[in-house]
Design an enzyme around this catalytic site. Structure first.
Site, PDB file in Angstrom:
ATOM      1  N   ARG A 124     -12.218  -4.596  -7.311  1.00 28.89           N
ATOM      2  CA  ARG A 124     -12.032  -5.201  -5.994  1.00 28.89           C
ATOM      3  C   ARG A 124     -13.377  -5.288  -5.281  1.00 28.89           C
ATOM      4  NH1 ARG A 124      -8.468  -2.313  -1.263  1.00 28.89           N
ATOM      5  NH2 ARG A 124     -10.191  -0.848  -1.448  1.00 28.89           N
ATOM      6  N   TYR A 132     -11.136   2.381   9.818  1.00 29.26           N
ATOM      7  CA  TYR A 132     -12.336   2.697   9.031  1.00 29.26           C
ATOM      8  C   TYR A 132     -12.743   1.622   8.032  1.00 29.26           C
ATOM      9  CZ  TYR A 132      -8.828   4.895   5.814  1.00 29.26           C
ATOM     10  OH  TYR A 132      -7.764   5.171   5.005  1.00 29.26           O
ATOM     11  N   LYS A 133     -12.051   0.497   8.046  1.00 28.66           N
ATOM     12  CA  LYS A 133     -12.430  -0.583   7.134  1.00 28.66           C
ATOM     13  C   LYS A 133     -13.283  -1.594   7.904  1.00 28.66           C
ATOM     14  CE  LYS A 133      -8.109   0.144   4.609  1.00 28.66           C
ATOM     15  NZ  LYS A 133      -8.673   0.789   3.416  1.00 28.66           N
ATOM     16  N   PHE A 176       0.866  -1.176   0.000  1.00 27.39           N
ATOM     17  CA  PHE A 176       0.000   0.000   0.000  1.00 27.39           C
ATOM     18  C   PHE A 176       0.904   1.228   0.000  1.00 27.39           C
ATOM     19  CE2 PHE A 176      -2.683   3.367   1.579  1.00 27.39           C
ATOM     20  CZ  PHE A 176      -3.757   3.233   0.723  1.00 27.39           C
ATOM     21  N   ASP A 218       1.489  -4.195   8.827  1.00 33.42           N
ATOM     22  CA  ASP A 218       0.342  -3.323   8.584  1.00 33.42           C
ATOM     23  C   ASP A 218      -0.893  -4.219   8.486  1.00 33.42           C
ATOM     24  OD1 ASP A 218      -1.689  -1.730   7.577  1.00 33.42           O
ATOM     25  OD2 ASP A 218      -0.376  -0.604   6.241  1.00 33.42           O
TER      26      ASP A 218
END
Lengths: 405, 405
Positions: free
Chosen positions: A364, A217-218, A123, A192
């Site tokens: 995705r 927030y996921k 990422f 991560d």
């Protein structure tokens, strides 16, 4: 497949939890891996925080509502989801800022070593934070393809920084094996967990991990831009020395001393004042995920994605799968390659099915198991098959790109 | 004095704004300089952000609600309050984190210089962030008493870092004169506006300031731990290179490139994803303060504090004033010295008058003019006189210290 889907929903032990979320009618939301849905309890809790804690009790809430320990409290609730002890996890800042703190701390602990090893295509912010320290003259970035990471580990490597579940493909790294390989050459490891925490179980301490960061927030459903969390293994608590040494990480912030003196343990990862509204929203999401249980969530997410692949096969869709075929080797998502993936994603959105696009050519689809149904899988496969059969994605409208893709 | 106070309230052009805040009954709130009160519009706005933007529109709100530009939008609204152009200000992270970015950027721009000059007794986090960079081997802290700062400026100084309104005393630095003195020796200047923004007008560009940071949760009424803001003068926009180079500060974050490339202007100060709930709350506070107008607010705050001093004199209270006597030389607060200031503050709180204590011996009373009345001044003086006359502060209960003082 719709009948089969409904039968699966009828026997799904997590089916009841869908009602704990505020989901819009007519939408199939396959982007909980980018922004988790809104728990119904969040709006009530935030009303309370605003009206009672902020509005009525005002400054006194730092003590009376224990705002001062909110980062530790929510961190402690995240800990069991990721195989950590409560006092090893704290909520603070963003993933990016926490990466900077922990990469910096690792460099301090590893005097004489300055290489941070990661993979290309990690990422981006993970790499950008290494590059930020390179710009300060304090680190050297080394990138190795994921199958060549072990070979790239040597005595110059201060830290191995990897994302456990890859944001694009969903591929899972073997945390135990890679942590051991890094330790074998004297390197530390920072994981991560942004696409892991709340979606699949992980055992940081069981793997002997040194550091971790993760996103609120996921899969933790903390709300847009929710604060992040950071983990430091207890054995490193006294060694952590990080440059974002703000007053909230001071041993005695309210003595207002001119000289910084770090608080014990992970508290020294705090920098400025925590955004209480956002951390309070995160707490509600974490409570809900902890209640459901991360092992049950992962089992359902595997069942959802496997069923979705069956539905696609049944519908004759043969998009190349970028994610690992073996469900135990991927996170809670499936990614497909299509040269016009952006337009394809927009065509799905126009039909009420929200997935996302990741440049340059990835569609995705995330399977947040707390609120998705097997029926959603069957319907998505059906619509996707129809869009592809008719090339319904091939319009100027669907190809026009917004600021955020 | 109560009659006089009521007459002043009756003719106060800002009196109507008190009703725009949700204030608890029976409380006189003199701590808006630590945590601003709750605007009534904030609870409604946050409901909308949660239910409509997050809950219903979900990930699409990054475009449809323009979350992606929220930091710029709110920054642009703060700009006119501090004498900046809209594109020179952005909302991001905390004051501490923004200090780190801008001190780092200044060091990069000033190759060969590494001294950061500040004053002892500055707000601690300002000094701690210098010390964080010292720990990285990149900076040297130099402290000079406030009347000796000009003499301490020399060719080694990369940056002068001062807080415009002192958090404890309320004393105001002469921004124009000190900025010029720093520039005369080739130093840059970073102003911390935490106790300035929203309380008194300041003219960053008129003073030729280079950088500034400020707090969202005091006079801007953004809520507990509200995100902070940062200013970079336009002439430095291309030169800014800061190490917290997260993906949101990238020129094209959604290209997901492995290599960091900074966004233009202040956008490159962004690091991780902004906490949208907290930034949305901040926007409401900023809108309200901008509507009232910072010149009118400062005029009223001076009138309030001068009237309060008259009331104290009338009541025979002679606590030593730590703040400047000249109202144009202090911010929106009055600080008094008392050897048992903590207990004195607690005794006031027990009577519904909330001020705060700053170690070791300061009673600090803030006069947020958007929601305070002259009547509050008269009543506070009366109660304070009574507490002092009876030594009502001298009890074990009032001397017991909580986690946050």
């Amino acid at each position: 497949m719709l009948d089969q889907a409904r039968a699966l929903d009828a026997s799904d032990p997590l089916a009841e939890y869908r009602d704990r979320f505020d989901l819009p009618d007519g939408v199939i939301y396959l982007d909980g891996n980018s922004l988790g849905a809104l728990p119904k309890a969040t709006t009530e809790r935030l009303q309370q925080v605003m009206r009672e804690e902020w509005g009525t009790d005002l400054i006194r809430s730092w003590n009376s509502a224990d705002w001062i320990h909110l980062p530790q409290r929510v961190g402690g609730k995240i800990a069991p989801l990721i195989g950590a002890q409560p006092h090893e996890v704290i909520v603070a800042d963003s993933v990016s800022v926490n990466l900077f703190k922990l990469i910096s701390a690792a460099l301090k602990m590893q005097s004489g070593r300055r290489v941070i090893l990661s993979e290309p295509g990690n990422f981006p912010t993970d790499l950008y934070m290494i590059q930020g320290l390179e710009g300060q003259g304090l680190a050297t970035q080394r990138l190795a393809e994921r199958n060549a990471i072990v070979e790239a580990l040597d005595g110059d490597v201060a830290l191995l920084l990897l994302t456990h579940v890859h944001y694009k493909s969903g591929a899972i790294f073997d945390m135990a094996a890679l942590t051991k390989a890094a330790h074998d050459v004297g390197a530390l490891v920072l994981w991560d967990l942004s696409h892991t925490g709340g979606a699949l179980p992980v055992d940081l301490n069981g793997c002997d991990a040194d550091f971790a960061v993760g996103c609120g927030y996921k899969y933790l459903n903390g709300g847009p831009g929710a604060p992040a969390y950071a983990f430091v293994a207890e054995r490193h608590h006294d060694a952590i020395d990080q440059p974002l040494s703000g007053w909230m990480g001071h041993a005695a912030p309210f003595e207002f001393s001119d000289d910084y003196s770090p608080a014990p343990g992970v508290d020294r990862l705090l920098c400025g004042t925590a955004p209480i509204l956002s951390v309070s929203a995160l707490e509600v999401g974490v409570d809900l995920i902890a209640e459901i249980g991360v092992h049950r969530l992962w089992a359902k997410s595997r069942a959802l994605s496997e069923f979705f692949l069956e539905c696609l096969a049944e519908a004759g869709v043969d998009l190349p799968l970028v994610s690992p075929e073996e469900p135990m080797k991927r996170g809670s998502q499936l990614s497909f390659r299509h040269e016009e993936a952006y337009a394809l994603c927009q065509a799905l959105i126009a039909r009420g099915i929200i997935g996302d696009f990741r440049a340059p050519d990835i569609l995705r689809l995330g399977f947040a198991p707390a609120y998705l149904r097997f029926e959603d899988m069957a319907r998505t496969a059906e619509e996707l098959a129809d869009i592809l059969a008719k090339s319904a994605w091939d319009t100027p409208e669907f190809k026009h790109r917004a600021a955020v893709t």
